[in-house]
Design a protein around this motif. Sequence first.
Motif, PDB file in Angstrom:
ATOM      1  N   MET A   1      20.236 -15.364  56.146  1.00 40.40           N
ATOM      2  CA  MET A   1      19.078 -15.320  55.259  1.00 40.40           C
ATOM      3  C   MET A   1      17.874 -14.835  56.070  1.00 40.40           C
ATOM      4  SD  MET A   1      17.843 -15.832  52.179  1.00 40.40           S
ATOM      5  CE  MET A   1      18.947 -16.973  51.313  1.00 40.40           C
ATOM      6  N   ARG A   2      17.232 -13.782  55.585  1.00 34.81           N
ATOM      7  CA  ARG A   2      16.122 -13.183  56.321  1.00 34.81           C
ATOM      8  C   ARG A   2      14.837 -13.300  55.518  1.00 34.81           C
ATOM      9  NH1 ARG A   2      13.766  -7.866  57.272  1.00 34.81           N
ATOM     10  NH2 ARG A   2      13.072  -7.754  59.440  1.00 34.81           N
ATOM     11  N   ASN A   3      13.773 -13.660  56.209  1.00 31.27           N
ATOM     12  CA  ASN A   3      12.441 -13.662  55.616  1.00 31.27           C
ATOM     13  C   ASN A   3      11.769 -12.348  55.990  1.00 31.27           C
ATOM     14  OD1 ASN A   3       9.698 -14.069  54.966  1.00 31.27           O
ATOM     15  ND2 ASN A   3       9.902 -16.281  55.218  1.00 31.27           N
TER      16      ASN A   3
ATOM     17  N   ARG B   1       7.877 -10.914  52.748  1.00 30.24           N
ATOM     18  CA  ARG B   1       7.521 -10.809  51.324  1.00 30.24           C
ATOM     19  C   ARG B   1       8.563 -11.465  50.432  1.00 30.24           C
ATOM     20  NH1 ARG B   1       6.413  -5.167  53.171  1.00 30.24           N
ATOM     21  NH2 ARG B   1       4.142  -4.920  53.314  1.00 30.24           N
ATOM     22  N   VAL B   2       9.817 -11.519  50.899  1.00 21.08           N
ATOM     23  CA  VAL B   2      10.900 -12.039  50.078  1.00 21.08           C
ATOM     24  C   VAL B   2      11.979 -12.621  50.976  1.00 21.08           C
ATOM     25  CG1 VAL B   2      12.228  -9.888  50.030  1.00 21.08           C
ATOM     26  CG2 VAL B   2      12.375 -11.446  48.085  1.00 21.08           C
ATOM     27  N   LEU B   3      12.734 -13.600  50.451  1.00 16.31           N
ATOM     28  CA  LEU B   3      13.914 -14.110  51.138  1.00 16.31           C
ATOM     29  C   LEU B   3      15.112 -13.294  50.687  1.00 16.31           C
ATOM     30  CD1 LEU B   3      13.313 -17.959  50.739  1.00 16.31           C
ATOM     31  CD2 LEU B   3      13.005 -16.603  52.814  1.00 16.31           C
ATOM     32  N   SER B   4      15.869 -12.747  51.637  1.00 11.60           N
ATOM     33  CA  SER B   4      16.942 -11.824  51.306  1.00 11.60           C
ATOM     34  C   SER B   4      18.173 -12.108  52.158  1.00 11.60           C
ATOM     35  CB  SER B   4      16.482 -10.373  51.532  1.00 11.60           C
ATOM     36  OG  SER B   4      17.504  -9.451  51.268  1.00 11.60           O
ATOM     37  N   ALA B   5      19.351 -12.034  51.529  1.00 13.42           N
ATOM     38  CA  ALA B   5      20.613 -12.237  52.239  1.00 13.42           C
ATOM     39  C   ALA B   5      21.591 -11.145  51.828  1.00 13.42           C
ATOM     40  CB  ALA B   5      21.198 -13.615  51.929  1.00 13.42           C
ATOM     41  N   THR B   6      22.132 -10.419  52.807  1.00 10.99           N
ATOM     42  CA  THR B   6      23.096  -9.352  52.545  1.00 10.99           C
ATOM     43  C   THR B   6      24.507  -9.930  52.495  1.00 10.99           C
ATOM     44  OG1 THR B   6      21.678  -7.749  53.670  1.00 10.99           O
ATOM     45  CG2 THR B   6      23.976  -7.136  53.355  1.00 10.99           C
TER      46      THR B   6
ATOM     47  N   VAL C   1      22.777 -19.511  56.781  1.00 14.52           N
ATOM     48  CA  VAL C   1      22.933 -20.449  55.676  1.00 14.52           C
ATOM     49  C   VAL C   1      24.399 -20.416  55.241  1.00 14.52           C
ATOM     50  CG1 VAL C   1      20.540 -20.232  54.896  1.00 14.52           C
ATOM     51  CG2 VAL C   1      22.279 -18.698  53.959  1.00 14.52           C
ATOM     52  N   ASN C   2      24.772 -21.361  54.403  1.00 12.90           N
ATOM     53  CA  ASN C   2      26.172 -21.436  53.944  1.00 12.90           C
ATOM     54  C   ASN C   2      27.136 -21.503  55.137  1.00 12.90           C
ATOM     55  OD1 ASN C   2      27.988 -21.380  51.597  1.00 12.90           O
ATOM     56  ND2 ASN C   2      28.662 -19.398  52.363  1.00 12.90           N
ATOM     57  N   ALA C   3      26.704 -22.214  56.193  1.00 17.09           N
ATOM     58  CA  ALA C   3      27.445 -22.159  57.452  1.00 17.09           C
ATOM     59  C   ALA C   3      28.421 -23.306  57.637  1.00 17.09           C
ATOM     60  CB  ALA C   3      26.465 -22.132  58.621  1.00 17.09           C
TER      61      ALA C   3
END
Length: 502
Positions: free
Chosen positions: A145-147, A150-155, A255-257
């Motif tokens: 999960m990357r901040n 401007r937004v929280l984003s997960a590839t 996350v989800n680790a």
Amino acid sequence: MTVLRQGPRLPGPHGSFGGASGSMLRGQVVVAEYPEPHPVRRSLRGSRLRRLAAAAILCSLPLAASGSSLLRGDAAARRGNTGLCRSAAADAYWDYTDGGASWNVGQCCLAKGQSPKNLTAVPNALADASTLFWGYHLVERPVTMRNTGRVLSATLDADTGGLFMGAEFPRVLVDMYSIWKVEIHTPSEHTFGGMQVPLELQVFHRRRGVVDEAPSPSDVAVMSFGFVGGGQASPFLDALRQGGLPDQAGEEKWVNAEAPAVLHFAELFGPGVTGAPASAFWQYTGSLTMPPCSTGVQWFVRQDSLIASPATINKFKEAITAITPIAQKRVGNARNLQPPCGTTKVVRPIKDVSDKLDGAFKTTDKKFQYAAAHAQKEQAEFERSLNAPPPLYEKCMARLAEAARQLMATKERQKKACTEVEVHRQKLRTSGDGLKRLAAGQRLNGKKALCKQSATVIRALTSELDGGQSRCEQIKSATASSAIAAPLSTAASSVSALTGLR
């Protein structure tokens, strides 16, 4: 009412240009006269016409020169915006201080075709016969999960699943999209049940085969889900924050680790605030909700909200609040609602095909199919000869192989992150003072956290591999014992039966 066609107009006998007195036109065309409407009706009709005219102006001109500035007097007008969008390169910085009203990048200053929308105010259109098929595997591996600031984003990996449009899955499809990433906005950008809600989860997809990080908007499809706080948890959102959320620009966290966290996409289509699972989504063509706001994106928006615990929603809010500029009055990262401007929506029925993903796109090569069928036949005969139970050993080994793959990937990420720590430490030393030094420090802390967290994940995966090997061997031994015990039991029964006959 007097209807004029063409030619210069002459006043009537009382100096009037309309009304009961009538008038004439010099030249070829004569005025056609009709009774004047009732004054109240004329007033209502005039009001409707003025609203339609204002809407036409709003949707035909750039937002900075039309509705957003002329009607509201927003920041774009106060800053002397000319109404012409600059390129992204010419104006790289942007934020949510005014909800995007002053964005003068890409297509953001245009009104037509922009997102997000209040979809309850967007008119319906007739849909074709296509169904939106969705299918996703469980995601049990760690997710970054990357901040972004401007937004929280997960590839996510493309093989996790995706969307399929057509009349029948998998034989009659017109479009296929693979999952790409998820993004979090708080409060929501779209409306759900006519209202903005505390959180919106946007699941981005790219057209199958497209791997660009900045794909054409026509190759992008987004599923949108709103969340409200309630008396039940959302395991999906909980998994996305498990391990902690990054609250600094540029920071990344796993996350989800750890079990029992898992991303189970079926939850997003299950019962919402109405108590019923989703059976259809609203579909419309819009834009990216962040610069450059490119148009042509396919949006699929769930009509009702889902429920999550208030504590979970607050954790996402806190991560966004931490990066909200001080000058921003309304905390959050949501773009203002955009005018309809001719947009229509359709009600698109949906169907789950998650259980059919593995066999949906097999090769049609006949030689390959024959070889695969022959191999499967020999495997079945081998298992029958051993009188073996289902291949639990193979499943165990497959899980170990997946853990080994994750371990290798995590080590690569750790190597990269830990190397970048030193790079960002050097940048901090040369960044000077003020905001530049603060930003450099934040990036350094983010890389340190990712390097440290990678080490934790590596230890967990290594432990799983060490203990997993012995578990698989135990399963293998138990399987072999069962295979031997079954024939012996049958033989013993036969002996007993023969003894009874004597």
